[in-house]
Design a protein around this motif. Sequence first.
Motif, short mmCIF file in Angstrom:
data_model
loop_
_atom_site.label_atom_id
_atom_site.label_comp_id
_atom_site.label_asym_id
_atom_site.label_seq_id
_atom_site.Cartn_x
_atom_site.Cartn_y
_atom_site.Cartn_z
N GLN A 63 0.96 -1.20 0.14
CA GLN A 63 -0.21 -0.13 0.15
C GLN A 63 0.91 1.13 0.03
O GLN A 63 1.96 1.28 0.83
N LEU A 64 0.25 2.12 -0.61
CA LEU A 64 1.23 3.63 -0.60
C LEU A 64 0.54 4.18 0.69
O LEU A 64 -0.64 4.17 0.88
N SER A 65 1.44 4.97 1.26
CA SER A 65 0.95 5.49 2.61
C SER A 65 1.60 6.68 2.64
O SER A 65 2.97 6.88 2.31
N THR A 66 1.24 7.96 3.55
CA THR A 66 2.03 9.07 3.96
C THR A 66 2.80 8.30 5.10
O THR A 66 2.61 7.53 5.80
N ARG A 67 3.95 9.00 5.08
CA ARG A 67 5.02 9.12 6.42
C ARG A 67 4.40 9.51 7.60
O ARG A 67 3.93 10.64 7.64
N GLY A 68 4.74 8.68 8.60
CA GLY A 68 3.96 9.24 10.05
C GLY A 68 4.56 10.44 10.43
O GLY A 68 3.93 11.14 11.13
N GLU A 69 5.54 11.05 10.26
CA GLU A 69 6.29 12.24 10.67
C GLU A 69 5.57 13.45 10.08
O GLU A 69 5.68 14.46 10.48
N TYR A 70 4.63 13.01 9.04
CA TYR A 70 4.00 14.35 8.51
C TYR A 70 2.42 14.28 8.83
O TYR A 70 1.52 15.15 8.49
N ALA A 71 2.21 13.43 9.77
CA ALA A 71 0.89 13.37 10.21
C ALA A 71 0.11 14.36 10.71
O ALA A 71 -1.10 14.72 10.85
N ASP A 72 0.93 15.50 11.56
CA ASP A 72 0.47 16.60 11.97
C ASP A 72 -0.22 17.68 11.03
O ASP A 72 -1.13 18.17 10.93
N TYR A 73 0.67 17.47 10.03
CA TYR A 73 0.27 18.46 8.93
C TYR A 73 -0.81 17.95 8.08
O TYR A 73 -1.66 18.75 7.68
N ILE A 74 -1.17 16.67 8.03
CA ILE A 74 -2.27 15.88 7.28
C ILE A 74 -3.62 16.19 8.26
O ILE A 74 -4.43 16.79 7.76
N LYS A 75 -3.02 16.27 9.62
CA LYS A 75 -4.48 16.66 10.36
C LYS A 75 -4.90 17.97 10.22
O LYS A 75 -5.99 18.37 10.21
N LYS A 76 -3.70 18.82 10.23
CA LYS A 76 -4.50 20.21 9.91
C LYS A 76 -5.02 20.58 8.81
O LYS A 76 -5.95 21.29 8.55
N ALA A 77 -4.44 19.96 7.62
CA ALA A 77 -5.14 19.99 6.32
C ALA A 77 -6.38 19.53 6.28
O ALA A 77 -7.22 20.03 5.46
N PHE A 78 -6.58 18.28 6.69
CA PHE A 78 -8.10 18.06 6.79
C PHE A 78 -8.86 18.15 7.89
O PHE A 78 -9.95 17.50 8.04
N ASP A 79 -8.47 18.90 8.76
CA ASP A 79 -9.09 19.26 10.23
C ASP A 79 -9.42 18.02 10.95
O ASP A 79 -10.75 17.89 11.38
N ILE A 80 -8.45 16.99 10.88
CA ILE A 80 -9.04 15.78 11.57
C ILE A 80 -8.68 16.08 13.10
O ILE A 80 -7.65 16.52 13.54
N ARG A 81 -9.53 15.63 13.97
CA ARG A 81 -9.66 15.68 15.25
C ARG A 81 -9.04 14.43 15.79
O ARG A 81 -9.05 13.22 15.18
#
Length: 185
Positions: A63-81
């Motif tokens: 599977q293609l996946s985002t790297r864990g170290e960028y999780a904070d940016y992804i959460k901000k981008a998608f406003d993930i709680r």
Amino acid sequence: MKMQELIPAMEAVLFSSGDPISLDRLTQIFEETPEKIEKAAASISERLCGSGIEIIRLENTYQLSTRGEYADYIKKAFDIRRRTPLSPASLEVLAVVAYNQPVTKAFIEQVRGVDCSGVVSTLVEKGLIEERGRLELPGKPLLYGTTKNFLRCFGISDLSELPPLPKSEPEINDVGEQLTLGNTE
């Protein structure tokens, strides 16, 4: 198919899927050997080194996946709680299931000594464990096992990467003597 054609085609398939794809399915799609698919996956991994995405292997799937170290940016981008962390009870149930699967709820409750209905339901909802069939006993109790999502969340590719269970040590009484189980007459 030449490797220089296979690598971008495999990237495209993995990207468009979003879900893990089995090695068997990839060999069918590209009509290639498992070894060539694995070699292509290794090449993709090398190509993605230093990028924000990676190819991960979960058991026999890719599977293609985002790297864990960028999780904070992804959460901000998608406003993930931020989801609430797993409770100690949930972690205990996960450990029992992961190391002993497939297991029944009754087995989990026997190991833990308390009712686990709510915890099991929550872990199923979170996609960390799933029903794996029924045991051929009266009442046909459900069997549970871990999911690919469990592997992904804990950063392992298969269950063999779980840490070994600690070896139990014999109990020592107040006088420093080793206790044994059973009758000692």
